[in-house]
Design a protein around this motif. Structure first.
Motif, PDB file in Angstrom:
ATOM      1  N   ASN A  69       0.817  -1.216   0.000  1.00 51.44           N
ATOM      2  CA  ASN A  69       0.000   0.000   0.000  1.00 51.44           C
ATOM      3  C   ASN A  69       0.853   1.270   0.000  1.00 51.44           C
ATOM      4  O   ASN A  69       0.480   2.289  -0.606  1.00 51.44           O
ATOM      5  CB  ASN A  69      -0.966   0.004   1.186  1.00 51.44           C
ATOM      6  CG  ASN A  69      -0.273  -0.154   2.514  1.00 51.44           C
ATOM      7  OD1 ASN A  69       0.892  -0.550   2.598  1.00 51.44           O
ATOM      8  ND2 ASN A  69      -0.978   0.150   3.592  1.00 51.44           N
ATOM      9  N   ILE A  70       2.019   1.220   0.645  1.00 48.27           N
ATOM     10  CA  ILE A  70       2.907   2.395   0.654  1.00 48.27           C
ATOM     11  C   ILE A  70       3.494   2.623  -0.735  1.00 48.27           C
ATOM     12  O   ILE A  70       3.558   3.764  -1.221  1.00 48.27           O
ATOM     13  CB  ILE A  70       4.033   2.216   1.690  1.00 48.27           C
ATOM     14  CG1 ILE A  70       3.448   2.091   3.095  1.00 48.27           C
ATOM     15  CG2 ILE A  70       5.010   3.387   1.613  1.00 48.27           C
ATOM     16  CD1 ILE A  70       2.634   3.293   3.541  1.00 48.27           C
TER      17      ILE A  70
ATOM     18  N   PHE B 140       3.515   5.703  -5.762  1.00 49.09           N
ATOM     19  CA  PHE B 140       3.377   5.603  -7.212  1.00 49.09           C
ATOM     20  C   PHE B 140       2.262   6.521  -7.718  1.00 49.09           C
ATOM     21  O   PHE B 140       2.443   7.293  -8.660  1.00 49.09           O
ATOM     22  CB  PHE B 140       3.104   4.149  -7.600  1.00 49.09           C
ATOM     23  CG  PHE B 140       3.078   3.891  -9.082  1.00 49.09           C
ATOM     24  CD1 PHE B 140       4.252   3.632  -9.775  1.00 49.09           C
ATOM     25  CD2 PHE B 140       1.883   3.903  -9.786  1.00 49.09           C
ATOM     26  CE1 PHE B 140       4.242   3.404 -11.143  1.00 49.09           C
ATOM     27  CE2 PHE B 140       1.852   3.673 -11.147  1.00 49.09           C
ATOM     28  CZ  PHE B 140       3.034   3.416 -11.828  1.00 49.09           C
ATOM     29  N   MET B 141       1.089   6.452  -7.070  1.00 53.32           N
ATOM     30  CA  MET B 141      -0.052   7.234  -7.537  1.00 53.32           C
ATOM     31  C   MET B 141       0.121   8.726  -7.254  1.00 53.32           C
ATOM     32  O   MET B 141      -0.399   9.563  -8.000  1.00 53.32           O
ATOM     33  CB  MET B 141      -1.339   6.729  -6.890  1.00 53.32           C
ATOM     34  CG  MET B 141      -1.783   5.346  -7.358  1.00 53.32           C
ATOM     35  SD  MET B 141      -1.795   5.138  -9.161  1.00 53.32           S
ATOM     36  CE  MET B 141      -2.928   6.432  -9.687  1.00 53.32           C
ATOM     37  N   VAL B 142       0.851   9.081  -6.200  1.00 54.23           N
ATOM     38  CA  VAL B 142       1.137  10.496  -5.946  1.00 54.23           C
ATOM     39  C   VAL B 142       1.974  11.062  -7.086  1.00 54.23           C
ATOM     40  O   VAL B 142       1.691  12.160  -7.603  1.00 54.23           O
ATOM     41  CB  VAL B 142       1.859  10.671  -4.594  1.00 54.23           C
ATOM     42  CG1 VAL B 142       2.453  12.076  -4.486  1.00 54.23           C
ATOM     43  CG2 VAL B 142       0.896  10.424  -3.443  1.00 54.23           C
ATOM     44  N   VAL B 143       3.001  10.325  -7.504  1.00 53.48           N
ATOM     45  CA  VAL B 143       3.836  10.773  -8.623  1.00 53.48           C
ATOM     46  C   VAL B 143       3.009  10.871  -9.899  1.00 53.48           C
ATOM     47  O   VAL B 143       3.127  11.847 -10.665  1.00 53.48           O
ATOM     48  CB  VAL B 143       5.030   9.816  -8.820  1.00 53.48           C
ATOM     49  CG1 VAL B 143       5.828  10.218 -10.062  1.00 53.48           C
ATOM     50  CG2 VAL B 143       5.938   9.821  -7.595  1.00 53.48           C
ATOM     51  N   VAL B 144       2.152   9.885 -10.144  1.00 52.31           N
ATOM     52  CA  VAL B 144       1.294   9.887 -11.332  1.00 52.31           C
ATOM     53  C   VAL B 144       0.358  11.092 -11.321  1.00 52.31           C
ATOM     54  O   VAL B 144       0.184  11.781 -12.333  1.00 52.31           O
ATOM     55  CB  VAL B 144       0.489   8.574 -11.422  1.00 52.31           C
ATOM     56  CG1 VAL B 144      -0.610   8.672 -12.475  1.00 52.31           C
ATOM     57  CG2 VAL B 144       1.417   7.407 -11.746  1.00 52.31           C
TER      58      VAL B 144
ATOM     59  N   LEU C 269      -8.973   6.503  -6.136  1.00 53.78           N
ATOM     60  CA  LEU C 269      -9.789   5.313  -6.407  1.00 53.78           C
ATOM     61  C   LEU C 269      -8.962   4.209  -7.056  1.00 53.78           C
ATOM     62  O   LEU C 269      -9.134   3.022  -6.739  1.00 53.78           O
ATOM     63  CB  LEU C 269     -10.969   5.678  -7.306  1.00 53.78           C
ATOM     64  CG  LEU C 269     -12.118   6.436  -6.647  1.00 53.78           C
ATOM     65  CD1 LEU C 269     -13.142   6.857  -7.689  1.00 53.78           C
ATOM     66  CD2 LEU C 269     -12.780   5.574  -5.570  1.00 53.78           C
ATOM     67  N   VAL C 270      -8.083   4.580  -7.980  1.00 52.60           N
ATOM     68  CA  VAL C 270      -7.220   3.584  -8.626  1.00 52.60           C
ATOM     69  C   VAL C 270      -6.376   2.867  -7.582  1.00 52.60           C
ATOM     70  O   VAL C 270      -6.265   1.632  -7.582  1.00 52.60           O
ATOM     71  CB  VAL C 270      -6.319   4.246  -9.686  1.00 52.60           C
ATOM     72  CG1 VAL C 270      -5.230   3.273 -10.153  1.00 52.60           C
ATOM     73  CG2 VAL C 270      -7.144   4.697 -10.886  1.00 52.60           C
ATOM     74  N   GLY C 271      -5.767   3.628  -6.679  1.00 56.39           N
ATOM     75  CA  GLY C 271      -4.952   3.015  -5.633  1.00 56.39           C
ATOM     76  C   GLY C 271      -5.759   2.150  -4.677  1.00 56.39           C
ATOM     77  O   GLY C 271      -5.317   1.073  -4.278  1.00 56.39           O
TER      78      GLY C 271
END
Length: 363
Positions: free
Chosen positions: A120-121, A126-130, A313-315
Motif C-alpha cells: 500500500n505504501i 506511485f499514484m502520488v507521482v502519477v 480510487l485507482v490506488g
C-alpha cells in the motif's frame, strides 16, 4: 492546464507508444502462455489483425464527423442518451484497465526491488507521482513523453542487442504451441491488449489538424505492435515457455542475462530506472485520458480537479485483489475477454448506423 490544441504528430505518437508499447514489459506474456504455451508470441499478431481495422474505422468516422472526439462521435451517431451510455462503458473499461495494470506494475516494483516494503505504501507513492504528473496538463504530458521516449526505447533495444547471444531459436517449435485453434482463439479474445488505441481517441482534437492525429496514431500503433512482437519473440527464445509462464516478469529476468564484464555488476538496476520512467509516463497519460473521458461524458469542462479522486480510487481498488496471481489470471484475463468483442464490433456498428443515417455523406 488543459489542452489548447498544440500537440504534434511526434507527441501523439510518443504517448501511444508509451501506453501500448510498455505492455512488452509487464506480465502479459505469462498470461498468454497459460494456454498457448510456446506459441504465445504469435497471439499479438492475431490480436492486432482483429482490432487494428476497427481502430482505422474509428479514425475514418472521426474524420467524417468533424470537430468531435470519441464521446461526441458516439453521441452524434447513436444519439445523446445511447452515446453517453456507450461512452460510460468505455470509461469503465479504461478505469478498470488502469487499475488492474497499475497493480501489476506495483507487484513488479515490490517483488523485484522493494520486497520488504508494504504494497500500500508503494502504491501510494506511485499514484502520488502519477497525479502530480497528470495535473501538469495534456500538452506537458505529450511533450514529456516525446522527450523521454528516445531514452526509454534506447534502453529497451540495448537489452535486445545484449541478449542476442542467448537466443535459442529451436524454442519456438512447435510454432503454434498448444495448437493453431488455441492461438487463433486467444488472439481474438485478447485483442483488447491494444484497447488503449481507442481510449486515446478522446484527444482526437488535441492537434491543430486532425490529419496529424491520424498519422501519429497509425504510425505509433504499428511500431508498438512490432515492438511487442519482437520482445515476445525474445522471451520465448531466451526462456522456454514453462519459464515464461512461471517467472511472470520476463522483461526484468532478461536483464539478468546482461553483463558488461566482472567490473560492472547489478547492471539491471540501470534498466530499472528507464522502466520506472516509462511506467510513470504510461499511467500519467492513462489517468489523464480516463478522467478526460469521464469529464466529457458528464459535460464537466474543468475536469482536472477530478484527477486526485480518480487517482485515489485507482490506488484503493487496485489493492483489493489478494495477490498478483488473482489480479492477473482472473480479473485481468476476464476484463480482456469482455473488452475484445466490444472494441472489435463497436466501430463496425457505428459505421453501419452512420451509413444508414446518411452521416457519411458529410464532407
Amino acid at each position: 492546464m488543459q489542452n489548447k490544441g498544440f500537440l504534434r504528430v511526434r507527441e501523439i505518437a510518443a504517448m501511444i507508444l508509451l501506453l501500448v508499447g510498455v505492455k512488452l514489459s509487464d506480465s502479459t506474456p505469462a498470461l498468454l502462455t497459460q494456454k498457448a504455451q510456446n506459441g504465445f508470441w504469435l497471439i499479438p499478431v492475431i490480436s492486432f489483425i482483429c482490432i487494428f481495422p476497427s481502430f482505422l474505422l474509428m479514425l475514418y468516422l472521426l474524420k467524417k464527423y468533424k470537430d468531435k472526439n470519441l464521446v461526441h462521435l458516439l453521441e452524434a451517431i447513436l444519439g445523446k442518451g445511447a452515446g453517453k451510455a456507450v461512452s460510460f462503458i468505455i470509461f469503465l473499461f479504461a478505469f478498470l484497465s488502469m487499475t488492474l495494470d497499475s497493480r501489476n506494475y506495483i507487484e513488479q516494483i515490490k517483488l523485484l526491488y522493494f520486497p520488504e516494503s508494504p504494497t500500500n505504501i508503494i502504491f501510494l507513492i506511485f499514484m502520488v507521482v502519477v497525479f502530480l504528473g497528470a495535473k501538469k496538463g495534456f500538452e506537458v504530458i505529450g511533450y514529456s513523453s516525446w522527450i523521454g521516449l528516445p531514452l526509454i526505447k534506447a534502453s529497451a533495444f540495448t537489452i535486445i542487442f545484449l541478449v542476442l547471444g542467448d537466443l535459442v531459436l529451436q524454442r519456438i517449435f512447435p510454432i503454434f504451441g498448444s495448437g493453431l485453434p488455441i492461438i487463433l482463439k486467444e488472439g481474438v479474445v485478447k485483442a483488447s491488449m491494444f484497447a488503449e488505441l481507442f481510449y486515446i481517441l478522446i484527444a482526437y482534437l488535441a492537434t491543430r489538424e486532425t490529419a496529424k492525429f491520424n498519422k501519429g496514431s497509425i504510425i505509433a500503433a504499428l511500431i508498438a505492435f512490432f515492438e511487442i512482437l519482437i520482445f515476445y519473440f525474445i522471451y520465448i527464445t531466451v526462456f522456454d515457455y514453462n519459464s515464461v509462464a512461471k517467472i511472470a516478469f520476463p522483461f526484468h529476468d532478461i536483464t539478468q542475462f546482461i553483463s558488461f564484464g566482472e567490473f560492472f555488476t547489478n547492471i539491471e538496476t540501470l534498466f530499472m530506472v528507464f522502466w520506472l520512467f516509462a511506467a510513470f509516463l504510461k499511467f500519467i497519460i492513462f489517468l489523464y485520458i480516463t478522467t478526460w473521458i469521464f469529464g466529457v461524458i458528464f459535460e464537466i469542462k474543468d475536469f482536472e480537479p477530478l484527477l486526485l479522486p480518480f487517482g485515489f480510487l485507482v490506488g484503493t481498488i487496485g489493492l483489493l485483489p489478494f495477490n498478483s496471481v488473482i489480479n492477473e489470471l482472473h480479473f485481468r484475463e476476464t476484463l480482456l475477454t469482455i473488452m475484445s468483442p466490444f472494441f472489435i464490433v463497436l466501430p463496425v456498428l457505428l459505421w453501419v448506423i452512420a451509413l444508414l443515417k446518411g452521416g457519411l455523406r458529410k464532407k
